[in-house]
Design a protein around this motif. Structure first.
Motif, PDB file in Angstrom:
ATOM      1  N   ASP A 155      -4.174   1.797  -5.634  1.00 50.82           N
ATOM      2  CA  ASP A 155      -3.086   0.956  -5.065  1.00 50.82           C
ATOM      3  C   ASP A 155      -2.133   1.798  -4.265  1.00 50.82           C
ATOM      4  OD1 ASP A 155      -3.630  -0.981  -7.278  1.00 50.82           O
ATOM      5  OD2 ASP A 155      -2.319  -0.253  -8.552  1.00 50.82           O
ATOM      6  N   ARG A 156      -2.326   3.258  -4.518  1.00 53.79           N
ATOM      7  CA  ARG A 156      -1.645   4.042  -3.627  1.00 53.79           C
ATOM      8  C   ARG A 156      -2.451   4.269  -2.340  1.00 53.79           C
ATOM      9  NH1 ARG A 156       2.909   5.808  -5.448  1.00 53.79           N
ATOM     10  NH2 ARG A 156       3.175   5.845  -7.838  1.00 53.79           N
ATOM     11  N   CYS A 157      -3.581   3.976  -2.300  1.00 53.63           N
ATOM     12  CA  CYS A 157      -4.304   3.995  -1.036  1.00 53.63           C
ATOM     13  C   CYS A 157      -3.970   2.834  -0.429  1.00 53.63           C
ATOM     14  CB  CYS A 157      -5.838   3.907  -1.031  1.00 53.63           C
ATOM     15  SG  CYS A 157      -6.419   5.529  -1.827  1.00 53.63           S
ATOM     16  N   GLN A 158      -3.900   1.605  -1.061  1.00 54.13           N
ATOM     17  CA  GLN A 158      -3.367   0.478  -0.378  1.00 54.13           C
ATOM     18  C   GLN A 158      -2.078   0.527   0.315  1.00 54.13           C
ATOM     19  OE1 GLN A 158      -3.531  -2.778  -3.370  1.00 54.13           O
ATOM     20  NE2 GLN A 158      -5.052  -3.587  -2.154  1.00 54.13           N
ATOM     21  N   ASN A 159      -1.260   1.163  -0.338  1.00 50.74           N
ATOM     22  CA  ASN A 159       0.063   1.557   0.103  1.00 50.74           C
ATOM     23  C   ASN A 159      -0.186   2.111   1.506  1.00 50.74           C
ATOM     24  OD1 ASN A 159       1.287   0.577  -2.104  1.00 50.74           O
ATOM     25  ND2 ASN A 159       1.874   2.316  -2.821  1.00 50.74           N
ATOM     26  N   ILE A 160      -0.890   2.989   1.680  1.00 54.25           N
ATOM     27  CA  ILE A 160      -1.206   3.874   2.953  1.00 54.25           C
ATOM     28  C   ILE A 160      -1.492   3.058   4.061  1.00 54.25           C
ATOM     29  CG2 ILE A 160      -2.352   5.881   3.850  1.00 54.25           C
ATOM     30  CD1 ILE A 160      -1.758   7.450   1.296  1.00 54.25           C
ATOM     31  N   CYS A 161      -2.501   2.213   3.488  1.00 57.29           N
ATOM     32  CA  CYS A 161      -2.941   1.207   4.511  1.00 57.29           C
ATOM     33  C   CYS A 161      -1.914   0.391   5.083  1.00 57.29           C
ATOM     34  CB  CYS A 161      -4.120   0.411   3.908  1.00 57.29           C
ATOM     35  SG  CYS A 161      -5.405   0.813   3.113  1.00 57.29           S
ATOM     36  N   GLU A 162      -0.919  -0.072   4.428  1.00 56.11           N
ATOM     37  CA  GLU A 162       0.288  -0.785   5.004  1.00 56.11           C
ATOM     38  C   GLU A 162       1.047   0.142   5.904  1.00 56.11           C
ATOM     39  OE1 GLU A 162       0.747  -3.543   0.924  1.00 56.11           O
ATOM     40  OE2 GLU A 162       2.061  -1.859   1.113  1.00 56.11           O
ATOM     41  N   TYR A 163       1.190   1.447   5.494  1.00 58.91           N
ATOM     42  CA  TYR A 163       1.804   2.181   6.584  1.00 58.91           C
ATOM     43  C   TYR A 163       1.136   2.321   8.030  1.00 58.91           C
ATOM     44  CZ  TYR A 163       3.881   3.414   1.911  1.00 58.91           C
ATOM     45  OH  TYR A 163       4.406   3.425   0.660  1.00 58.91           O
ATOM     46  N   GLU A 167      13.888  -5.347  -0.130  1.00 48.11           N
ATOM     47  CA  GLU A 167      13.365  -4.279   0.286  1.00 48.11           C
ATOM     48  C   GLU A 167      13.027  -4.140   1.696  1.00 48.11           C
ATOM     49  OE1 GLU A 167       9.329  -3.047  -0.945  1.00 48.11           O
ATOM     50  OE2 GLU A 167       9.698  -0.950  -0.871  1.00 48.11           O
ATOM     51  N   VAL A 168      12.193  -5.234   1.976  1.00 47.11           N
ATOM     52  CA  VAL A 168      11.686  -5.154   3.467  1.00 47.11           C
ATOM     53  C   VAL A 168      12.930  -5.355   4.508  1.00 47.11           C
ATOM     54  CG1 VAL A 168      10.423  -6.587   5.062  1.00 47.11           C
ATOM     55  CG2 VAL A 168       9.348  -6.182   2.941  1.00 47.11           C
ATOM     56  N   ALA A 169      13.777  -6.146   4.219  1.00 46.69           N
ATOM     57  CA  ALA A 169      14.991  -6.230   5.231  1.00 46.69           C
ATOM     58  C   ALA A 169      15.909  -4.725   5.254  1.00 46.69           C
ATOM     59  CB  ALA A 169      15.800  -7.370   4.347  1.00 46.69           C
ATOM     60  N   ILE A 170      16.009  -4.009   4.005  1.00 45.00           N
ATOM     61  CA  ILE A 170      16.812  -2.976   4.155  1.00 45.00           C
ATOM     62  C   ILE A 170      15.948  -1.877   4.971  1.00 45.00           C
ATOM     63  CG2 ILE A 170      17.740  -1.067   2.696  1.00 45.00           C
ATOM     64  CD1 ILE A 170      18.223  -3.103   0.527  1.00 45.00           C
ATOM     65  N   ASP A 171      14.845  -1.955   4.518  1.00 43.37           N
ATOM     66  CA  ASP A 171      13.842  -0.986   5.534  1.00 43.37           C
ATOM     67  C   ASP A 171      14.057  -1.206   6.757  1.00 43.37           C
ATOM     68  OD1 ASP A 171      12.166   1.307   4.793  1.00 43.37           O
ATOM     69  OD2 ASP A 171      10.755   0.060   3.666  1.00 43.37           O
ATOM     70  N   GLU A 172      13.833  -2.491   7.264  1.00 42.31           N
ATOM     71  CA  GLU A 172      14.096  -2.887   8.747  1.00 42.31           C
ATOM     72  C   GLU A 172      15.646  -2.400   9.254  1.00 42.31           C
ATOM     73  OE1 GLU A 172      11.174  -6.610   8.941  1.00 42.31           O
ATOM     74  OE2 GLU A 172      13.407  -6.840   9.091  1.00 42.31           O
ATOM     75  N   ALA A 173      16.453  -2.555   8.467  1.00 44.87           N
ATOM     76  CA  ALA A 173      17.819  -2.252   8.914  1.00 44.87           C
ATOM     77  C   ALA A 173      17.776  -0.919   9.229  1.00 44.87           C
ATOM     78  CB  ALA A 173      18.725  -2.615   7.833  1.00 44.87           C
ATOM     79  N   CYS A 174      17.239  -0.001   7.972  1.00 49.48           N
ATOM     80  CA  CYS A 174      17.429   1.383   8.173  1.00 49.48           C
ATOM     81  C   CYS A 174      16.756   1.846   9.504  1.00 49.48           C
ATOM     82  CB  CYS A 174      16.915   2.065   6.878  1.00 49.48           C
ATOM     83  SG  CYS A 174      17.755   1.944   5.588  1.00 49.48           S
ATOM     84  N   THR A 175      15.355   1.506   9.585  1.00 50.66           N
ATOM     85  CA  THR A 175      14.851   1.947  11.151  1.00 50.66           C
ATOM     86  C   THR A 175      15.515   1.430  12.029  1.00 50.66           C
ATOM     87  OG1 THR A 175      12.670   1.449   9.784  1.00 50.66           O
ATOM     88  CG2 THR A 175      12.518   1.868  12.084  1.00 50.66           C
ATOM     89  N   GLY A 189       3.513  -2.452  14.077  1.00 49.54           N
ATOM     90  CA  GLY A 189       5.114  -2.596  13.983  1.00 49.54           C
ATOM     91  C   GLY A 189       5.359  -4.066  13.002  1.00 49.54           C
ATOM     92  N   LYS A 190       4.367  -4.151  11.970  1.00 48.09           N
ATOM     93  CA  LYS A 190       4.319  -5.198  11.218  1.00 48.09           C
ATOM     94  C   LYS A 190       4.295  -4.734   9.781  1.00 48.09           C
ATOM     95  CE  LYS A 190       2.312  -9.624  10.361  1.00 48.09           C
ATOM     96  NZ  LYS A 190       3.479 -10.362  10.109  1.00 48.09           N
ATOM     97  N   VAL A 201       6.992   8.493  12.413  1.00 53.12           N
ATOM     98  CA  VAL A 201       7.650   9.318  11.222  1.00 53.12           C
ATOM     99  C   VAL A 201       8.002   8.722  10.010  1.00 53.12           C
ATOM    100  CG1 VAL A 201       9.821  10.866  11.007  1.00 53.12           C
ATOM    101  CG2 VAL A 201       8.686  10.371  13.130  1.00 53.12           C
ATOM    102  N   ILE A 202       8.428   7.371  10.258  1.00 52.01           N
ATOM    103  CA  ILE A 202       8.658   6.493   8.781  1.00 52.01           C
ATOM    104  C   ILE A 202       7.516   6.484   8.262  1.00 52.01           C
ATOM    105  CG2 ILE A 202       9.562   4.390   7.932  1.00 52.01           C
ATOM    106  CD1 ILE A 202      11.945   5.780   9.187  1.00 52.01           C
ATOM    107  N   ALA A 203       6.234   6.303   8.717  1.00 49.89           N
ATOM    108  CA  ALA A 203       5.022   6.037   8.029  1.00 49.89           C
ATOM    109  C   ALA A 203       4.592   7.085   7.405  1.00 49.89           C
ATOM    110  CB  ALA A 203       3.900   5.400   9.187  1.00 49.89           C
TER     111      ALA A 203
END
Lengths: 239, 239
Positions: free
Chosen positions: A205-213, B66-74, A220-221, A90-92
């Motif tokens: 760059d935005r496609c890269q963001n989606i890869c990260e999600y 950003e990463v730490a807050i994101d984790e805390a939110c999840t 889970g990383k 859901v977050i992704a």
């Protein structure tokens, strides 16, 4: 594959039906954004005014899909209280649709440039964006495909593709700069082409963001902002 | 006020302590980003190489937050399963930190421009960005303030401020274009100043996004992509 296993857990049950429905809507939104981007590029290269106008008119559909999916995500969190990989999905999705919507905005802004009047000579400059645009559209297609299958290996391949888009973009900027210096009267029009080149580069760059999600959901990383060395190790381990 | 009422519900309990802690971290992240932006602008105007280097070096701190807050939110969603306004707060935070991180990137890119060599004449162009930069930094300060108090009226005021930033930006672009046409050899450097102007202008857009999240949290209403008419009515009703 890990990802298929975790997707197959969602085959039955009301909750899983809801999650699947959201996923389907994200893919539909992705399909629309891809269509908008390829149509905008086509409108620019063919100076097709009608097509450009349709892209501009249809941007609100992309926006409406973003808002609707966002609401569905909040609703499913409140109602079903997902944890672990369900929550990560859901977050992704919440993050993915933000990037998709911005790619939709890029399509709209390219369509607006297509409506401008260019002289024949300047029109040739727009043609120089054709390869870059097609490259970015292909990257978007591939990342949506990776998203549909939640395929980490594919996501990593798409991620690395952005380097080439950056190099193509830099070559175009150098070319446009030379053009400006040779014919200063062309500057206002060339600048418009430059802004377009830049927004196309941003699609990568935005496609890269989606890869990260995708990677965040499956593994889970959170790989955002990791150093190039760490990234290299992660990619080697997941090839 | 609605917002204060809903904030005061969070005074007691472990869950509320956790939510408060996340909110505090967001404000700390906002403070750091604001510092980075004002330092980057200062480095550019004073050609302060050390300050520019420090901004570039510190960008990783913004990313880590950003990463730490994101984790805390999840984590808080998975563990506490918030609903209604608590959930909206967490979602608003997840989105806000994305925009804050991108403003951090803008600070870094301005600091990189500050490290470039400019001739005296071109240096004057950088000075033309000073007012725009200060305006954007002020807008960021005000939106963080509105976020701290979850103040819808303040958010609406900040939201409307972006029009003025857009107009200042357009005036600068026209001025830089004239400069390029008069002195084509300056084009590469002037383009750098233009990219900086554009990224400063984007800070205004990102502040607008944060205003939208504040309104979404307090009012439970997603005002993104609403028509100018609807927006006008909403604002009139909340002034």
């Amino acid at each position: 594959m890990l990802d298929n296993m975790s997707l197959s857990r969602h085959i039955s049950g009301q909750f899983n039906a809801e999650l699947e429905s959201i996923r389907t809507h994200v893919l539909a939104m992705g399909g629309l954004v891809e269509q908008q981007l390829t149509d905008a590029l086509k409108a620019m290269h063919k100076q097709d005014v009608d097509l450009a106008r349709r892209v501009i008119k249809d941007d609100h559909k992309v926006n409406a899909m973003e808002v609707a999916i966002d609401e569905a995500c909040t609703r499913i969190i409140a109602k079903r209280q997902p944890t672990a990989s369900d929550l990560r999905l859901v977050i992704a999705i919440i993050k993915t649709i933000t990037d998709l919507e911005r790619i939709g905005d890029v399509a709209e802004s390219i369509a607006k440039v297509a409506l401008e009047n260019f002289t024949n000579k300047q029109y040739n400059l727009l043609v120089s964006l054709e390869a870059l645009g097609q490259h970015a559209a292909r990257m978007l297609h591939e990342v949506l495909d990776a998203f549909a299958r939640m395929d980490v290996k594919a996501a990593i391949r798409v991620y690395q593709e952005d380097d080439r888009i950056d190099r193509e973009y830099e070559a175009i900027i150098r070319q446009l700069m030379t053009y400006m210096m040779e014919d200063p009267r062309s500057i206002p029009n060339v600048l418009q082409v430059m802004w377009s080149a830049r927004s196309i580069e941003r699609v990568g760059d935005r496609c890269q963001n989606i890869c990260e999600y995708i990677i965040y959901f499956v593994k889970g990383k959170d790989i955002r902002h990791t150093s190039p060395q760490e990234m290299e190790i992660f990619m080697d381990n997941n090839r």
